[in-house]
Design a protein around this motif. Structure first.
Motif, PDB file in Angstrom:
ATOM      1  N   LEU A 112      25.655  37.978  -0.766  1.00  9.51           N
ATOM      2  CA  LEU A 112      23.965  37.252  -1.036  1.00  9.51           C
ATOM      3  C   LEU A 112      22.706  37.967  -1.184  1.00  9.51           C
ATOM      4  CD1 LEU A 112      25.084  34.009   1.244  1.00  9.51           C
ATOM      5  CD2 LEU A 112      24.976  34.043  -1.278  1.00  9.51           C
ATOM      6  N   THR A 113      22.792  39.232  -1.465  1.00  9.60           N
ATOM      7  CA  THR A 113      22.284  40.426  -1.201  1.00  9.60           C
ATOM      8  C   THR A 113      21.559  40.593  -2.594  1.00  9.60           C
ATOM      9  OG1 THR A 113      23.907  42.443  -2.201  1.00  9.60           O
ATOM     10  CG2 THR A 113      23.006  42.158   0.030  1.00  9.60           C
ATOM     11  N   ASP A 114      21.163  39.558  -3.093  1.00  6.37           N
ATOM     12  CA  ASP A 114      20.646  39.089  -4.379  1.00  6.37           C
ATOM     13  C   ASP A 114      20.062  37.936  -4.455  1.00  6.37           C
ATOM     14  OD1 ASP A 114      23.151  37.641  -5.088  1.00  6.37           O
ATOM     15  OD2 ASP A 114      22.982  37.867  -6.913  1.00  6.37           O
ATOM     16  N   ILE A 115      19.572  37.511  -3.340  1.00  7.35           N
ATOM     17  CA  ILE A 115      19.202  36.053  -3.251  1.00  7.35           C
ATOM     18  C   ILE A 115      18.063  36.069  -2.395  1.00  7.35           C
ATOM     19  CG2 ILE A 115      19.635  33.688  -2.947  1.00  7.35           C
ATOM     20  CD1 ILE A 115      21.067  34.737  -5.768  1.00  7.35           C
ATOM     21  N   GLU A 116      16.981  35.396  -2.272  1.00 12.31           N
ATOM     22  CA  GLU A 116      16.218  34.911  -1.636  1.00 12.31           C
ATOM     23  C   GLU A 116      16.419  33.823  -1.394  1.00 12.31           C
ATOM     24  OE1 GLU A 116      12.575  36.863  -3.683  1.00 12.31           O
ATOM     25  OE2 GLU A 116      13.443  38.917  -2.932  1.00 12.31           O
ATOM     26  N   GLY A 117      15.275  33.283   0.422  1.00  7.82           N
ATOM     27  CA  GLY A 117      15.068  32.060   0.688  1.00  7.82           C
ATOM     28  C   GLY A 117      16.110  32.075   1.568  1.00  7.82           C
ATOM     29  N   LEU A 118      16.758  32.546   1.874  1.00 10.29           N
ATOM     30  CA  LEU A 118      18.261  31.763   2.679  1.00 10.29           C
ATOM     31  C   LEU A 118      17.787  32.409   3.990  1.00 10.29           C
ATOM     32  CD1 LEU A 118      21.598  33.700   0.936  1.00 10.29           C
ATOM     33  CD2 LEU A 118      19.958  30.830   0.374  1.00 10.29           C
ATOM     34  N   ASP A 119      17.071  32.594   5.052  1.00  3.66           N
ATOM     35  CA  ASP A 119      16.596  32.524   5.928  1.00  3.66           C
ATOM     36  C   ASP A 119      16.396  30.988   6.742  1.00  3.66           C
ATOM     37  OD1 ASP A 119      16.041  35.036   5.536  1.00  3.66           O
ATOM     38  OD2 ASP A 119      13.938  35.138   5.307  1.00  3.66           O
ATOM     39  N   VAL A 120      16.435  29.914   6.081  1.00  2.41           N
ATOM     40  CA  VAL A 120      16.109  28.426   6.080  1.00  2.41           C
ATOM     41  C   VAL A 120      17.766  27.731   7.107  1.00  2.41           C
ATOM     42  CG1 VAL A 120      13.884  27.895   5.519  1.00  2.41           C
ATOM     43  CG2 VAL A 120      16.310  27.799   4.342  1.00  2.41           C
ATOM     44  N   LEU A 121      18.340  29.200   6.688  1.00  2.88           N
ATOM     45  CA  LEU A 121      19.923  28.815   7.077  1.00  2.88           C
ATOM     46  C   LEU A 121      20.362  29.131   8.690  1.00  2.88           C
ATOM     47  CD1 LEU A 121      21.078  29.120   2.913  1.00  2.88           C
ATOM     48  CD2 LEU A 121      20.402  26.942   4.277  1.00  2.88           C
ATOM     49  N   ASP A 122      21.922  28.153   9.117  1.00  6.94           N
ATOM     50  CA  ASP A 122      22.217  29.099   9.930  1.00  6.94           C
ATOM     51  C   ASP A 122      23.238  29.829  10.027  1.00  6.94           C
ATOM     52  OD1 ASP A 122      20.531  27.029  11.301  1.00  6.94           O
ATOM     53  OD2 ASP A 122      22.271  25.498  11.071  1.00  6.94           O
ATOM     54  N   ASP A 123      23.767  30.578  10.366  1.00  6.32           N
ATOM     55  CA  ASP A 123      24.589  31.317  10.292  1.00  6.32           C
ATOM     56  C   ASP A 123      25.592  30.705   8.740  1.00  6.32           C
ATOM     57  OD1 ASP A 123      23.164  33.266  11.197  1.00  6.32           O
ATOM     58  OD2 ASP A 123      24.302  33.812  12.687  1.00  6.32           O
ATOM     59  N   HIS A 124      26.242  29.616   9.860  1.00 11.58           N
ATOM     60  CA  HIS A 124      27.578  29.093   9.221  1.00 11.58           C
ATOM     61  C   HIS A 124      27.293  29.019   7.406  1.00 11.58           C
ATOM     62  CE1 HIS A 124      25.795  25.293  10.177  1.00 11.58           C
ATOM     63  NE2 HIS A 124      26.541  24.875   9.547  1.00 11.58           N
ATOM     64  N   GLN A 125      26.452  28.298   7.560  1.00 14.10           N
ATOM     65  CA  GLN A 125      25.728  27.665   5.729  1.00 14.10           C
ATOM     66  C   GLN A 125      25.434  28.557   5.620  1.00 14.10           C
ATOM     67  OE1 GLN A 125      22.075  25.849   7.152  1.00 14.10           O
ATOM     68  NE2 GLN A 125      23.019  24.198   7.169  1.00 14.10           N
ATOM     69  N   ARG A 126      25.005  30.254   6.014  1.00 14.40           N
ATOM     70  CA  ARG A 126      24.896  31.295   4.923  1.00 14.40           C
ATOM     71  C   ARG A 126      26.668  31.121   4.860  1.00 14.40           C
ATOM     72  NH1 ARG A 126      21.518  35.075   5.137  1.00 14.40           N
ATOM     73  NH2 ARG A 126      19.136  34.266   6.371  1.00 14.40           N
ATOM     74  N   VAL A 127      27.342  31.303   5.539  1.00  9.39           N
ATOM     75  CA  VAL A 127      29.328  31.446   5.270  1.00  9.39           C
ATOM     76  C   VAL A 127      29.427  30.697   4.153  1.00  9.39           C
ATOM     77  CG1 VAL A 127      31.761  31.574   6.460  1.00  9.39           C
ATOM     78  CG2 VAL A 127      29.840  32.618   7.434  1.00  9.39           C
ATOM     79  N   ASN A 128      29.083  29.327   4.113  1.00  9.33           N
ATOM     80  CA  ASN A 128      29.611  28.447   3.144  1.00  9.33           C
ATOM     81  C   ASN A 128      29.613  29.189   1.998  1.00  9.33           C
ATOM     82  OD1 ASN A 128      31.025  27.380   5.553  1.00  9.33           O
ATOM     83  ND2 ASN A 128      29.453  25.289   5.194  1.00  9.33           N
ATOM     84  N   ILE A 129      28.076  29.002   1.549  1.00 11.58           N
ATOM     85  CA  ILE A 129      27.858  29.191   0.111  1.00 11.58           C
ATOM     86  C   ILE A 129      27.962  30.941  -0.007  1.00 11.58           C
ATOM     87  CG2 ILE A 129      25.186  29.788  -0.094  1.00 11.58           C
ATOM     88  CD1 ILE A 129      23.616  28.571   1.102  1.00 11.58           C
ATOM     89  N   ALA A 130      28.090  31.478   0.871  1.00 10.74           N
ATOM     90  CA  ALA A 130      28.943  33.094  -0.050  1.00 10.74           C
ATOM     91  C   ALA A 130      30.198  32.513  -0.108  1.00 10.74           C
ATOM     92  CB  ALA A 130      29.115  34.002   1.328  1.00 10.74           C
ATOM     93  N   ALA A 131      31.088  32.105   0.675  1.00  7.83           N
ATOM     94  CA  ALA A 131      31.724  31.786  -0.276  1.00  7.83           C
ATOM     95  C   ALA A 131      32.576  30.305  -1.464  1.00  7.83           C
ATOM     96  CB  ALA A 131      33.322  30.631   0.902  1.00  7.83           C
ATOM     97  N   MET A 132      31.743  29.996  -1.177  1.00 11.83           N
ATOM     98  CA  MET A 132      31.363  28.879  -2.334  1.00 11.83           C
ATOM     99  C   MET A 132      30.474  29.798  -3.980  1.00 11.83           C
ATOM    100  SD  MET A 132      29.036  25.414  -0.643  1.00 11.83           S
ATOM    101  CE  MET A 132      29.512  24.656  -1.705  1.00 11.83           C
ATOM    102  N   THR A 133      30.456  30.766  -3.282  1.00  8.70           N
ATOM    103  CA  THR A 133      29.260  31.466  -5.057  1.00  8.70           C
ATOM    104  C   THR A 133      30.130  32.578  -5.005  1.00  8.70           C
ATOM    105  OG1 THR A 133      28.155  32.533  -3.172  1.00  8.70           O
ATOM    106  CG2 THR A 133      27.448  30.312  -4.570  1.00  8.70           C
ATOM    107  N   ILE A 134      31.842  32.964  -4.731  1.00 11.59           N
ATOM    108  CA  ILE A 134      31.776  34.420  -5.158  1.00 11.59           C
ATOM    109  C   ILE A 134      32.277  34.992  -6.364  1.00 11.59           C
ATOM    110  CG2 ILE A 134      34.589  35.577  -4.541  1.00 11.59           C
ATOM    111  CD1 ILE A 134      35.163  34.482  -2.012  1.00 11.59           C
ATOM    112  N   PRO A 135      31.996  35.158  -7.039  1.00 12.35           N
ATOM    113  CA  PRO A 135      32.436  35.634  -8.108  1.00 12.35           C
ATOM    114  C   PRO A 135      33.368  35.129  -8.706  1.00 12.35           C
ATOM    115  CG  PRO A 135      30.889  37.468  -7.703  1.00 12.35           C
ATOM    116  CD  PRO A 135      31.582  36.919  -6.261  1.00 12.35           C
ATOM    117  N   GLU A 136      33.671  34.714  -9.993  1.00 18.06           N
ATOM    118  CA  GLU A 136      35.429  34.348 -10.261  1.00 18.06           C
ATOM    119  C   GLU A 136      35.854  32.892  -9.532  1.00 18.06           C
ATOM    120  OE1 GLU A 136      37.348  37.855 -10.930  1.00 18.06           O
ATOM    121  OE2 GLU A 136      37.440  37.890 -12.745  1.00 18.06           O
ATOM    122  N   GLY A 137      35.061  32.421  -8.662  1.00 18.94           N
ATOM    123  CA  GLY A 137      35.287  31.314  -7.691  1.00 18.94           C
ATOM    124  C   GLY A 137      35.297  29.779  -8.793  1.00 18.94           C
ATOM    125  N   TYR A 138      35.983  29.049  -8.353  1.00 25.77           N
ATOM    126  CA  TYR A 138      36.013  28.198  -9.292  1.00 25.77           C
ATOM    127  C   TYR A 138      35.987  27.043  -8.103  1.00 25.77           C
ATOM    128  CZ  TYR A 138      41.602  29.063  -8.049  1.00 25.77           C
ATOM    129  OH  TYR A 138      42.339  29.313  -7.101  1.00 25.77           O
TER     130      TYR A 138
END
Length: 586
Positions: A112-138
């Motif tokens: 998520l190095t290209d994304i700003e504004g995630l400081d309001v999230l808990d650690d596990h929510q960052r984990v979820n978002i990273a997994a949900m937005t993997i390139p080529e993911g479906y």
């Protein structure tokens, strides 16, 4: 490859195969031979409609030349392309998701190095978002426990995909009670960045919403089914840049249900799909299958035969999701360590005299009829027998809706008289759950002096339901929230109360498990207590035990590491054991 054989390729009604039908009936046998020659490793089946190829094998059609002129329907072509794309990247995605889950926040941040504004999230929510937005993911199954912030996770994941120019539109399908919450949450976290519309009302009003140009449409399962053609046309126009979200995805656990079939078809037109649920397998391991199928086109359970027996199915399903499944799961105890503890107390009360006579008669007649019925007749009349068994539980709550002329005050109302007077007398608000309309009516009328609000099927207006929640949370004079767990069990925040009472409950484990978290969630600062009122020496006790067994089975399936809840019985056993140790020392 062109040939004299011209055949149409279409998608089966059940979405489990492609059907190839020759335009000339004389070509049926030749067509079968053509496919068997071109696809020797694939089991090619024949039917009256022609040749059919199972969903898990359709991608092979793109790898060979077939000696026939195939005329693909748009749906069939997309069906095969989706499965080809998924198979090409699934193992890579599985490894990436596993890496993110194990690595936690630090690894998630590298995605998520290209994304700003995630400081309001808990650690596990960052984990979820990273997994949900993997390139080529479906897609991904987000199975975080209720109250861990799945809605916020989805909103920020969408934001990431939009920022990366991968998604233009999202369709969110949710239970009716949850639909109005989504626009509010988008406004709360993203202000007016997105245009969010609810698809509801008359068919004309729904059509207006569909044509509004909204970035996000939110609707319920019933509307999705009734407006499937219109929704499919809309999703198709986004050419793979639409996203499907299924909230409380245990609603699509049944393959044969219309809502499940609808969402499976709509999913084909979406580049990504996410299912959100804190209780994804409330009844059996098999509940997970369709939820995974929605996001990965059937890859997780490809080739597996799942037995009907739940105990036998558990290990097979468990191994499948652990070795192939794309999912995340976080428990509140892990991600919200400061959340107060919760405890359970069962209150056993005797039936009232008339109530006991009614119960005993109904039970005796059911036993007599079961003994005099053969197995074949029993299966034919199963619905009737189940209804009579359910009536026994309803009698424990309030016989008034079962027995005409019943005038006695039921046992549970007597118990509630003293409990509510004591608790509310101390200034505590209470959430009171009941499954039966007659019981809800009696409760609201009997305790009108506590200014109750009601949330069940009799309150159909969305604004009225929302106002009931607001009053309970904000109005110091509204002391009692009376609700049916089937209607209000999911998504609501009622943490102004620390006490929830179950006068009666749904026979669906999902409703019960979801309702528990209405008061035990983010924002709760006090220890939470649940009172389960059960009529002693009745079938109701076994019914509650059945729900708790299902809860433990679901935890085992997902390998949840949870502490046993504190109950009066368990604490009593422990202190008695301690007392015995002290006696032994003497």
């Amino acid at each position: 490859m062109s040939s004299n054989i011209i055949a149409d390729v279409r998608l089966s009604e059940s979405l489990d195969c492609l059907v190839i039908t020759p335009r000339h009936s004389t070509d049926y046998h030749a067509l079968s031979g053509v496919f068997k020659e071109a696809l020797p490793a694939v089991k090619v089946r024949r039917s009256a409609d022609g040749v059919w190829i199972a969903a898990e094998e359709v991608s092979a059609l793109f790898d060979v030349e077939v000696a026939a002129d195939l005329r693909w329907s748009a749906e069939a072509k997309l069906f095969a392309e989706n499965r080809q794309r998924a198979r090409q990247v699934h193992q890579h995605l599985y490894e990436e998701v596993s890496n993110i889950r194990v690595g936690g926040r630090d690894v998630a941040n590298t995605y998520l190095t290209d994304i700003e504004g995630l400081d309001v999230l808990d650690d596990h929510q960052r984990v979820n978002i990273a997994a949900m937005t993997i390139p080529e993911g479906y897609g991904l199954c987000v199975f975080d426990e209720q109250g861990a912030g799945k809605t916020v996770t989805l909103i920020f994941a969408l934001d990431v995909l939009v920022a990366r120019d991968e998604v233009d539109f999202a369709l969110i399908v949710a239970p009716k009670s949850m639909v109005p919450e989504w626009p509010r949450d988008f406004m709360r976290f993203k202000s007016d960045l997105y245009k969010v519309e609810i698809v509801s009302g008359t068919r004309k009003q729904k059509g207006i919403a569909l044509g509004s140009g909204a970035d996000i449409l939110v609707t319920n399962f019933e509307t999705a089914a009734s407006m499937e053609d219109e929704l499919r046309s809309l999703l198709r126009s986004y050419q793979g840049r639409a996203m499907l979200v299924v909230d409380e995805s245990f609603y699509i656990k049944n393959l044969d249900a219309r809502r499940t079939q609808t969402l499976r078809r709509l999913r084909e037109w979406c580049g990504r799909a996410f299912v959100l649920c804190g209780t994804p397998a409330p009844n059996a391991p098999q509940d997970l299958i369709q939820q995974f199928n929605i996001i990965d086109f059937g890859i997780t359970f490809d080739g597996l035969k799942i037995p009907d027996n739940r105990a036998e199915a558990l290990q097979i399903v468990q191994q499948a999701i652990e070795k192939r499944g794309l999912f995340v799961r976080h428990l509140k105890s892990d991600v919200l360590p400061d959340l107060p503890i919760k405890s359970f107390n069962r209150i056993f009360i005797p039936l009232q005299p008339q109530q006991e006579r009614v119960y005993a008669a109904a039970l005796r007649n059911l036993i007599l009829d079961l003994r005099s019925t053969d197995d074949k007749t029993f299966q034919r009349q199963l619905t009737s027998f189940l209804a009579r068994r359910s009536a026994l539980i309803q009698i424990c709550s309030n016989p008034a809706s079962v027995v005409e002329g019943y005038t006695e005050v039921p046992a549970k109302l007597h118990a509630l008289d003293s409990i509510l007077s004591e608790v509310i007398g101390k200034g505590e608000k209470v959430v009171l759950w009941s499954f039966y309309t007659a019981s809800l009516n009696a409760i609201v009328n009997r305790y009108s002096h506590f200014n109750p609000v009601r949330y069940d099927g009799t309150v159909s207006d969305v604004a009225e339901r929302r106002e009931a929640v607001r009053k309970f949370q904000d109005d110091d004079h509204t002391m009692l929230f009376v609700a049916n767990p089937a209607a209000a069990g999911a998504g609501l925040t009622l943490h102004r109360a620390r006490l929830a009472i179950y006068e009666s409950m749904s026979n669906q484990a999902a409703h019960y498990l979801q309702s528990l978290d209405r008061i035990h969630r983010r924002g709760q600062t006090r220890d939470v207590e649940y009172l389960i009122i059960l009529c002693d020496k009745t079938i109701e006790i076994e019914e509650y035990e059945r729900l708790t067994r299902k809860e433990r089975a679901a935890q085992e399936l997902l390998r949840d590491e949870v502490e046993e809840p504190i109950t009066r019985e368990t604490m009593l056993l422990k202190v008695i054991a301690a007392s015995k140790l002290l006696s032994e020392e003497k």
